[in-house]
Design an enzyme around this catalytic site. Sequence first.
Site, mmCIF file in Angstrom:
data_model
loop_
_atom_site.group_PDB
_atom_site.id
_atom_site.type_symbol
_atom_site.label_atom_id
_atom_site.label_comp_id
_atom_site.label_asym_id
_atom_site.label_seq_id
_atom_site.Cartn_x
_atom_site.Cartn_y
_atom_site.Cartn_z
ATOM 1 N N ASP A 275 0.827 -1.206 0.000
ATOM 2 C CA ASP A 275 0.000 0.000 0.000
ATOM 3 C C ASP A 275 0.862 1.257 0.000
ATOM 4 O O ASP A 275 1.966 1.255 0.540
ATOM 5 C CB ASP A 275 -0.920 -0.029 1.241
ATOM 6 C CG ASP A 275 -2.064 0.959 1.125
ATOM 7 O OD1 ASP A 275 -2.299 1.492 0.020
ATOM 8 O OD2 ASP A 275 -2.734 1.207 2.146
ATOM 9 N N ASN B 154 1.330 3.375 -2.923
ATOM 10 C CA ASN B 154 1.896 3.787 -4.222
ATOM 11 C C ASN B 154 1.409 5.179 -4.629
ATOM 12 O O ASN B 154 2.187 6.011 -5.103
ATOM 13 C CB ASN B 154 1.494 2.808 -5.329
ATOM 14 C CG ASN B 154 2.116 1.444 -5.150
ATOM 15 O OD1 ASN B 154 2.966 1.261 -4.298
ATOM 16 N ND2 ASN B 154 1.678 0.487 -5.956
ATOM 17 N N GLY B 155 0.106 5.421 -4.436
ATOM 18 C CA GLY B 155 -0.490 6.699 -4.831
ATOM 19 C C GLY B 155 0.113 7.856 -4.034
ATOM 20 O O GLY B 155 0.480 8.895 -4.591
ATOM 21 N N HIS C 95 2.778 3.240 -8.966
ATOM 22 C CA HIS C 95 2.665 1.798 -9.254
ATOM 23 C C HIS C 95 3.911 1.311 -10.002
ATOM 24 O O HIS C 95 4.435 0.241 -9.719
ATOM 25 C CB HIS C 95 1.407 1.502 -10.079
ATOM 26 C CG HIS C 95 0.137 1.868 -9.378
ATOM 27 N ND1 HIS C 95 -0.107 1.526 -8.068
ATOM 28 C CD2 HIS C 95 -0.965 2.554 -9.790
ATOM 29 C CE1 HIS C 95 -1.299 1.985 -7.713
ATOM 30 N NE2 HIS C 95 -1.841 2.612 -8.735
ATOM 31 N N TRP D 230 -11.324 -2.455 -9.023
ATOM 32 C CA TRP D 230 -11.983 -2.264 -10.327
ATOM 33 C C TRP D 230 -12.700 -0.921 -10.378
ATOM 34 O O TRP D 230 -12.969 -0.383 -11.456
ATOM 35 C CB TRP D 230 -12.999 -3.385 -10.602
ATOM 36 C CG TRP D 230 -12.377 -4.722 -10.893
ATOM 37 C CD1 TRP D 230 -12.495 -5.850 -10.131
ATOM 38 C CD2 TRP D 230 -11.564 -5.093 -12.018
ATOM 39 N NE1 TRP D 230 -11.800 -6.890 -10.704
ATOM 40 C CE2 TRP D 230 -11.219 -6.449 -11.875
ATOM 41 C CE3 TRP D 230 -11.090 -4.404 -13.143
ATOM 42 C CZ2 TRP D 230 -10.423 -7.143 -12.787
ATOM 43 C CZ3 TRP D 230 -10.300 -5.096 -14.064
ATOM 44 C CH2 TRP D 230 -9.973 -6.442 -13.885
ATOM 45 N N LEU E 255 10.484 -21.108 -4.117
ATOM 46 C CA LEU E 255 9.417 -20.216 -3.639
ATOM 47 C C LEU E 255 8.166 -20.331 -4.519
ATOM 48 O O LEU E 255 8.281 -20.421 -5.739
ATOM 49 C CB LEU E 255 9.937 -18.772 -3.683
ATOM 50 C CG LEU E 255 8.923 -17.658 -3.421
ATOM 51 C CD1 LEU E 255 8.523 -17.620 -1.951
ATOM 52 C CD2 LEU E 255 9.488 -16.301 -3.839
HETATM 53 C C1 FPP Z 1 -1.749 0.103 -3.406
HETATM 54 O O1 FPP Z 1 -1.325 1.441 -3.433
HETATM 55 C C2 FPP Z 1 -1.228 -0.666 -4.534
HETATM 56 C C3 FPP Z 1 -1.973 -1.254 -5.520
HETATM 57 C C4 FPP Z 1 -3.448 -1.153 -5.563
HETATM 58 C C5 FPP Z 1 -1.366 -1.994 -6.640
HETATM 59 C C6 FPP Z 1 -0.084 -2.725 -6.374
HETATM 60 C C7 FPP Z 1 0.586 -2.983 -7.678
HETATM 61 C C8 FPP Z 1 1.901 -2.933 -7.915
HETATM 62 C C9 FPP Z 1 2.917 -2.726 -6.875
HETATM 63 C C10 FPP Z 1 2.431 -3.082 -9.317
HETATM 64 C C11 FPP Z 1 2.246 -4.354 -10.024
HETATM 65 C C12 FPP Z 1 2.339 -5.578 -9.211
HETATM 66 C C13 FPP Z 1 2.897 -6.749 -9.596
HETATM 67 C C14 FPP Z 1 2.741 -7.944 -8.739
HETATM 68 C C15 FPP Z 1 3.666 -6.886 -10.838
HETATM 69 P P1 FPP Z 1 -2.437 2.578 -3.555
HETATM 70 O O2 FPP Z 1 -2.609 2.912 -4.980
HETATM 71 O O3 FPP Z 1 -3.684 2.147 -2.856
HETATM 72 O O4 FPP Z 1 -1.745 3.752 -2.762
HETATM 73 P P2 FPP Z 1 -2.452 4.919 -1.912
HETATM 74 O O5 FPP Z 1 -3.134 4.264 -0.759
HETATM 75 O O6 FPP Z 1 -1.299 5.761 -1.497
HETATM 76 O O7 FPP Z 1 -3.399 5.613 -2.834
#
Ligand code: FPP
Length: 249
Positions: free
Chosen positions: A21, A23-24, A38, A70, A132
């Site tokens: 969690d 990324n955003g 991401h 989604w 793994l």
């Molecule tokens: C949550 O951060 C992350 C996700 C919903 C997607 C995770 C995907 C990846 C790391 C990339 C691809 C994965 C693989 C396995 C190749 P968020 O967007 O909810 O962050 P925020 O809470 O800060 O908005």
Amino acid sequence: MNYKEHIDIKKLPRHVAIIMDGNGRWAKKKGGIRIFGHQNGVKAVTDVVEASAELGIKYLTLYAFSTENWNRPKVEVDALMGLLISTIHKELNTLTKNNIRLLAIGNILQLPNNVRKELQKTIDITSKNTGLTLVLALSYSSRWEINNAVKNIAKDVKNNILNPDEIDEITFNKYLTTSEIPDPELLIRTSGEYRISNFLLYQLAYTELYFTDTLWPDFTKEDFYKAINDYQKRERRFGLISEQIKNQQ
Ligand code: FPP
């Protein structure tokens, strides 16, 4: 502190699950759009997969896309699907070289055709690997999984395949998407959120929970080793008292 050095290899968690969690928020801090976060999250994914394989952890489950995801803007969903295909494609050689087997849990039929194809191809190619097992949770949510299990159990009862009196934990487990996978001993969630967010609700019954403020793209191998160190300091009692656990050892 060198966290890797302090890991007791004989007491590794067999299965680690991760809610990736932040990324955003990471992207926002850098002045970028969410997709930038991401994209940078992929590096943390490959680091953690590599660290798990090197240590000898048997199962690593990553919450890569939830049922609820989604509902995000289409441009973000499309970018995540694109990132999944390209990462799975790019990492095939690394998976093979490191004896890693790929699995997926979730409502895979909901994924776009091209994602499903790439995923199935890699699952098939790596199916004989014995190191793994990397499990990607895709279009996954626990309530979907449990609902689906109940539906299939009801069908089997109706068709006289299953006797309701014989439904116990072992039988129920066979109807979950994780039927082949042991329950996680350790769950890690990044980004300072203290929630389970519809992830492995049934399987986490006795799992140790580890939360860190680090945002997912900043999560390194060292952070992973630190979480395992923390796990190894805990006493897992499974409802027993401390003395009973010590007598078992
Ligand atoms: C949550 O951060 C992350 C996700 C919903 C997607 C995770 C995907 C990846 C790391 C990339 C691809 C994965 C693989 C396995 C190749 P968020 O967007 O909810 O962050 P925020 O809470 O800060 O908005």
